[in-house]
Design an enzyme around this catalytic site. Structure first.
Site, PDB file in Angstrom:
ATOM      1  N   LYS A 105       0.837  -1.211   0.000  1.00 20.98           N
ATOM      2  CA  LYS A 105       0.000   0.000   0.000  1.00 20.98           C
ATOM      3  C   LYS A 105       0.872   1.260   0.000  1.00 20.98           C
ATOM      4  CE  LYS A 105      -2.146  -1.204   3.807  1.00 20.98           C
ATOM      5  NZ  LYS A 105      -1.445  -2.479   4.102  1.00 20.98           N
ATOM      6  N   ARG A 138      -9.908   0.422   8.916  1.00 19.84           N
ATOM      7  CA  ARG A 138      -9.441  -0.948   9.130  1.00 19.84           C
ATOM      8  C   ARG A 138     -10.487  -1.794   9.859  1.00 19.84           C
ATOM      9  NH1 ARG A 138      -3.521   0.039   8.998  1.00 19.84           N
ATOM     10  NH2 ARG A 138      -2.393  -1.907   9.270  1.00 19.84           N
ATOM     11  N   ARG A 189      11.351  -6.083   4.877  1.00 20.89           N
ATOM     12  CA  ARG A 189      11.107  -4.632   4.755  1.00 20.89           C
ATOM     13  C   ARG A 189      12.104  -3.849   5.621  1.00 20.89           C
ATOM     14  NH1 ARG A 189       5.176  -2.204   5.438  1.00 20.89           N
ATOM     15  NH2 ARG A 189       5.177  -3.307   7.443  1.00 20.89           N
ATOM     16  N   ARG A 233      11.173  -2.264  11.287  1.00 23.74           N
ATOM     17  CA  ARG A 233      10.165  -1.857  12.263  1.00 23.74           C
ATOM     18  C   ARG A 233      10.037  -2.921  13.348  1.00 23.74           C
ATOM     19  NH1 ARG A 233       4.929  -0.310   8.760  1.00 23.74           N
ATOM     20  NH2 ARG A 233       3.916  -1.427  10.472  1.00 23.74           N
TER      21      ARG A 233
HETATM   22  P1  ADP Z   1       2.168  -1.906   3.194  1.00 24.70           P
HETATM   23  O1  ADP Z   1       2.175  -0.395   3.167  1.00 24.70           O
HETATM   24  O2  ADP Z   1       0.957  -2.490   2.536  1.00 24.70           O
HETATM   25  O3  ADP Z   1       2.426  -2.468   4.554  1.00 24.70           O
HETATM   26  P2  ADP Z   1       4.768  -1.692   1.815  1.00 24.70           P
HETATM   27  O4  ADP Z   1       4.512  -0.785   0.653  1.00 24.70           O
HETATM   28  O5  ADP Z   1       5.501  -1.160   2.976  1.00 24.70           O
HETATM   29  O6  ADP Z   1       3.377  -2.380   2.276  1.00 24.70           O
HETATM   30  O7  ADP Z   1       5.530  -2.989   1.216  1.00 24.70           O
HETATM   31  C1  ADP Z   1       5.956  -4.053   2.087  1.00 24.70           C
HETATM   32  C2  ADP Z   1       7.327  -4.573   1.619  1.00 24.70           C
HETATM   33  O8  ADP Z   1       7.188  -5.245   0.356  1.00 24.70           O
HETATM   34  C3  ADP Z   1       8.370  -3.468   1.379  1.00 24.70           C
HETATM   35  O9  ADP Z   1       9.626  -3.965   1.803  1.00 24.70           O
HETATM   36  C4  ADP Z   1       8.310  -3.210  -0.130  1.00 24.70           C
HETATM   37  O10 ADP Z   1       9.595  -2.809  -0.623  1.00 24.70           O
HETATM   38  C5  ADP Z   1       7.927  -4.591  -0.684  1.00 24.70           C
HETATM   39  N1  ADP Z   1       7.010  -4.523  -1.832  1.00 24.70           N
HETATM   40  C6  ADP Z   1       5.991  -3.648  -2.045  1.00 24.70           C
HETATM   41  N2  ADP Z   1       5.330  -3.920  -3.183  1.00 24.70           N
HETATM   42  C7  ADP Z   1       5.931  -5.014  -3.714  1.00 24.70           C
HETATM   43  C8  ADP Z   1       5.708  -5.817  -4.900  1.00 24.70           C
HETATM   44  N3  ADP Z   1       4.707  -5.514  -5.744  1.00 24.70           N
HETATM   45  N4  ADP Z   1       6.523  -6.873  -5.104  1.00 24.70           N
HETATM   46  C9  ADP Z   1       7.522  -7.160  -4.235  1.00 24.70           C
HETATM   47  N5  ADP Z   1       7.787  -6.461  -3.113  1.00 24.70           N
HETATM   48  C10 ADP Z   1       7.000  -5.406  -2.848  1.00 24.70           C
HETATM   49  P1  ADP Z   2       0.984  -2.202   7.725  1.00 31.83           P
HETATM   50  O1  ADP Z   2       2.354  -1.972   7.213  1.00 31.83           O
HETATM   51  O2  ADP Z   2       0.771  -3.442   8.473  1.00 31.83           O
HETATM   52  O3  ADP Z   2      -0.097  -1.966   6.736  1.00 31.83           O
HETATM   53  P2  ADP Z   2       0.575   0.180   9.322  1.00 31.83           P
HETATM   54  O4  ADP Z   2       1.848   0.919   9.282  1.00 31.83           O
HETATM   55  O5  ADP Z   2      -0.557   0.645   8.476  1.00 31.83           O
HETATM   56  O6  ADP Z   2       0.874  -1.329   9.039  1.00 31.83           O
HETATM   57  O7  ADP Z   2       0.032   0.089  10.814  1.00 31.83           O
HETATM   58  C1  ADP Z   2       0.865  -0.249  11.911  1.00 31.83           C
HETATM   59  C2  ADP Z   2       0.026  -0.419  13.168  1.00 31.83           C
HETATM   60  O8  ADP Z   2      -0.640   0.810  13.488  1.00 31.83           O
HETATM   61  C3  ADP Z   2      -1.091  -1.450  13.080  1.00 31.83           C
HETATM   62  O9  ADP Z   2      -0.626  -2.769  13.328  1.00 31.83           O
HETATM   63  C4  ADP Z   2      -2.056  -0.940  14.174  1.00 31.83           C
HETATM   64  O10 ADP Z   2      -1.576  -1.265  15.467  1.00 31.83           O
HETATM   65  C5  ADP Z   2      -1.938   0.567  14.022  1.00 31.83           C
HETATM   66  N1  ADP Z   2      -2.954   1.107  13.083  1.00 31.83           N
HETATM   67  C6  ADP Z   2      -2.710   1.679  11.869  1.00 31.83           C
HETATM   68  N2  ADP Z   2      -3.863   2.068  11.288  1.00 31.83           N
HETATM   69  C7  ADP Z   2      -4.866   1.743  12.150  1.00 31.83           C
HETATM   70  C8  ADP Z   2      -6.279   1.871  12.125  1.00 31.83           C
HETATM   71  N3  ADP Z   2      -6.921   2.445  11.087  1.00 31.83           N
HETATM   72  N4  ADP Z   2      -6.984   1.397  13.178  1.00 31.83           N
HETATM   73  C9  ADP Z   2      -6.369   0.847  14.230  1.00 31.83           C
HETATM   74  N5  ADP Z   2      -5.036   0.677  14.311  1.00 31.83           N
HETATM   75  C10 ADP Z   2      -4.275   1.125  13.303  1.00 31.83           C
END
Ligand code: ADP
Ligand code: ADP
Length: 224
Positions: A16, A91, A130, A163
């Site tokens: 995302k 969420r 990541r 993280r």
């Molecule tokens: P989210 O915001 O949904 O938690 P991230 O954008 O942080 O996801 O992506 C999670 C990990 O996967 C990061 O280390 C990123 O570099 C990698 N990643 C993101 N998109 C892809 C993809 N399409 N294919 C392979 N790796 C990806």
């Molecule tokens: P991801 O990479 O898993 O998509 P985020 O960075 O979006 O993770 O979120 C990290 C943490 O922050 C979640 O595991 C949760 O504890 C909290 N969090 C983020 N967004 C929300 C939300 N909309 N409602 C409740 N908790 C949230």
């Protein structure tokens, strides 16, 4: 076209944030990532951070009443008037209902909900590799998107960290929470005709191209 009001939906590690970065280059959207907002609050030891910290480190969601007000306040802001991109919110169904009500009050509507569909085993591979810049927040992957020099950000040379909640055990917990509390939003938005699905297993540029094509089609449909 009227403003683009978008939600990015998908499990942790679906990509995302990666797609959000690209979409912000395409469109002038206010980007609100609740994870980033909450991590900043924890680092600054604000009241919000104090309330959220323990839930986050356990991989649980922070309570709805803690997060909803924070996001709705920002959407009310002038900065959001050209359109917004929500990442990590809503969420839960409770959050989605609160968002619907607020948008109705503001006289605005959602354009689309972009679901980045990614299977659990891929999520675990992605999250365990990541790495994030401590300063810019830029996201890398040790295998799929490595920085030019190991351990440092390409943009400004800042240090890359893993993280605390990206450990395999916490990722499994976050995935369980996703399936139980967030996945019901897929049906919720499908019923409203807003859901657009993307195959999150594809490389980042392909996912981005698909999203752009979908948004272009939505624009054309609106002009007809
Ligand atoms: P989210 O915001 O949904 O938690 P991230 O954008 O942080 O996801 O992506 C999670 C990990 O996967 C990061 O280390 C990123 O570099 C990698 N990643 C993101 N998109 C892809 C993809 N399409 N294919 C392979 N790796 C990806
Ligand atoms: P991801 O990479 O898993 O998509 P985020 O960075 O979006 O993770 O979120 C990290 C943490 O922050 C979640 O595991 C949760 O504890 C909290 N969090 C983020 N967004 C929300 C939300 N909309 N409602 C409740 N908790 C949230």
């Amino acid at each position: 076209m009227s403003e683009l009001n978008l939600i990015l939906l998908g499990p942790p590690g679906a990509g995302k944030g990666t797609q959000a970065e690209r979409l912000q280059e395409d469109f002038p959207l206010l980007y609100l990532a609740t994870g980033n907002i909450l991590r900043a609050a924890v680092a600054e030891e604000t009241e919000l951070g104090r309330k959220a910290k323990e839930y986050m480190s356990r991989g649980e969601l922070v309570p709805d009443d803690v997060i909803i007000g924070v996001i709705l306040d920002q959407l009310r802001d002038e900065e959001a008037s050209d359109g917004f991109l929500l990442d990590g919110f809503p969420r839960t169904v409770g959050q989605a209902e609160a968002l619907d009500e607020a948008l109705q009050d503001f006289g605005r509507t959602l354009t689309a909900v972009l679901l980045i569909d990614t299977p659990d085993d891929e999520v675990v591979r992605r999250i365990s590799g990541r790495r994030v810049s401590v300063k810019t927040g830029r996201v890398y992957h040790v295998d799929f998107d490595p920085p030019k020099h190991e351990g440092v950000c390409d943009v400004d040379g800042s240090r890359l960290i893993q993280r605390e909640d990206d450990s395999e055990e916490t990722v499994r917990k976050r995935l369980a929470v996703y399936h139980e509390q967030t996945a019901p939003l897929i049906g919720f938005y499908e019923k409203q005709g807003l859901l657009k699905r993307f195959d999150g297993r594809r490389p980042p540029n392909e996912v981005h191209d698909h999203i752009r094509a979908t948004l272009a089609t939505l624009r054309l449909e609106e002009q007809i």
